[in-house]
Write an enzyme that holds these catalytic residues in place. Sequence first.
Site, mmCIF file in Angstrom:
data_model
loop_
_atom_site.group_PDB
_atom_site.id
_atom_site.type_symbol
_atom_site.label_atom_id
_atom_site.label_comp_id
_atom_site.label_asym_id
_atom_site.label_seq_id
_atom_site.Cartn_x
_atom_site.Cartn_y
_atom_site.Cartn_z
ATOM 1 N N GLU A 163 87.395 -35.661 -8.665
ATOM 2 C CA GLU A 163 87.154 -35.312 -10.068
ATOM 3 C C GLU A 163 85.879 -35.998 -10.527
ATOM 4 O OE1 GLU A 163 90.798 -36.651 -11.825
ATOM 5 O OE2 GLU A 163 90.271 -38.774 -11.652
ATOM 6 N N ASP A 213 85.106 -43.609 -18.702
ATOM 7 C CA ASP A 213 84.414 -42.380 -18.269
ATOM 8 C C ASP A 213 82.981 -42.304 -18.796
ATOM 9 O OD1 ASP A 213 86.935 -41.620 -17.188
ATOM 10 O OD2 ASP A 213 87.518 -40.813 -19.136
#
Length: 532
Positions: free
Chosen positions: A175, A16
């Site tokens: 997302e 991420d």
Amino acid sequence: MFQKFSNPIIPGFNPDPSICRVGDTYYLVTSSFEYFPGVAIYRSRNLAEWELINHCLTRKSQLNLTNSRTSGGIYAPTLRYHEGIFYMITTNVDDRGNFLVYTDDITGEWSEPVWLSRGGIDPSLLFADGKVYFVSNQDSRGNQGIYLNEINPQTGENLSEEVLISKGCIGRFPEGPHLYKIDGTYYLLLAEGGTEYGHMVTIQRSSRPYGPYESCSANPVLSHRYKEDMSIMCTGHGDLVEDTNGRWWMTVLGVRTLSGEGYMSMLHNLGRETFLAPVTWENGWPVVGKNGTIDLVMEADLPAREKAAVFTGSYLIDTDFRPGSFSKQYLFLRNPEKDHYRFDESEQCLILSGGKAGLSDRTGSPTFLAVRQTEFAVDSKVTIRFPDQETRKLPDCTAAEARENVQNEELRCGITAFYNNEHHYDLCFVRKEGVSFVELRKQIYDLNAAVSRIAVPDGAITLEIRSDQEYYYFYASAGTEKPELIGKGAAAALCTEVTRRMSFTGTLIGIFCEQGTARIQDFVVRAKRPYK
């Protein structure tokens, strides 16, 4: 001038990625989940070579992992810089949800958490139009979708209504939203398809921050979901940055699979790693990498670099024991019990004491510190020494009695290849009822067993783990003896895809103590990247 560079740019469990630039320096953060300290901060001048400089969350008041489950804790941070202040916004899924911290010194201490009322995960910030826009994948009522509103980043106060701006483009699970204002246009970058083998990056744009947004006809702009070469898979969760030369780049997560020469394997044990792709613009849309894909070695016009940045050699992971503090490379499982780790300055070693929690426990913090496994090929070893009679001597205890106490103390200490509480291989020195031996234990799901054991003399013992894409090999030696192979374990058992529940981390190489007290010396982890 085009130069070669190696992917991943930050290897091992570093998922991420979120990036920002300040002047000619780039900063990047990654997710940390149930490990402490939280949210690693990396620094670079050329986007290809990175240095770990700090963590955003270094205190329990910032990062409460007491009840953190496996692959719980800290999800998907975003790093942004505005008017002299760095902001990091993220989610603690096992505590109070979304929060941000800030600092004017990225190498120093960060603020206490500013908690936000909005739910969901993957929060992000955009500083534009004299406002601070907050975007995540849920509203405060639990409705799914990409929602946007304005906030006060110092207090967490909502300054506008939450507005649904996107339901995604072409995949499930929209997302990882990041919002940008580029040349007067607002771009919404998303991760879709789930963070597995259908992962992708999509993008939309609008003339206004609240939309409506149009989808790029070339979506997904990055994905390896249909790529036949499985050396890199699961690419997604991107973030954009402009370099000092006006060129654009995207950092993304991806995985290197256990595929080898002549065979493919949809398994990965190193975790999700940070990769880099050059970006060009066509008709107001980004073109990422090689028509939406990336390679292990790429060519691009890197900033501040005069020669190739291809990594081909071996390197030593920082495992020094420094009195008063630990190397930034070290991770603890949940909030550590600090009194279980003591430095002996005179002997330059670390004293570990076993606690209530062990590596196979679902809760608590075992006496365990580890570094990320950054390559398939890793050689790691630790030398363990045992407490002498003076270390354990009680006030009214004779020297003979002290020696007897030490001999009879139960001890279990060693080196581990650790994925989570249900998947780890442990090579440990054990002393029980006055008998000393080394054993290899395997924890696979709910099966925990000693698979091999050898007797060893009292004194210092060296334990080693050597690995490749197929196996972890375990060795032990005493004194100057040649290391003896104790056994091996399949790398496939320490992979995300074989866990019972969805997991997001990667394998760590660490040292641990579950019973008794031992001195740790010469913990070395050396990794070698196999490709050029």
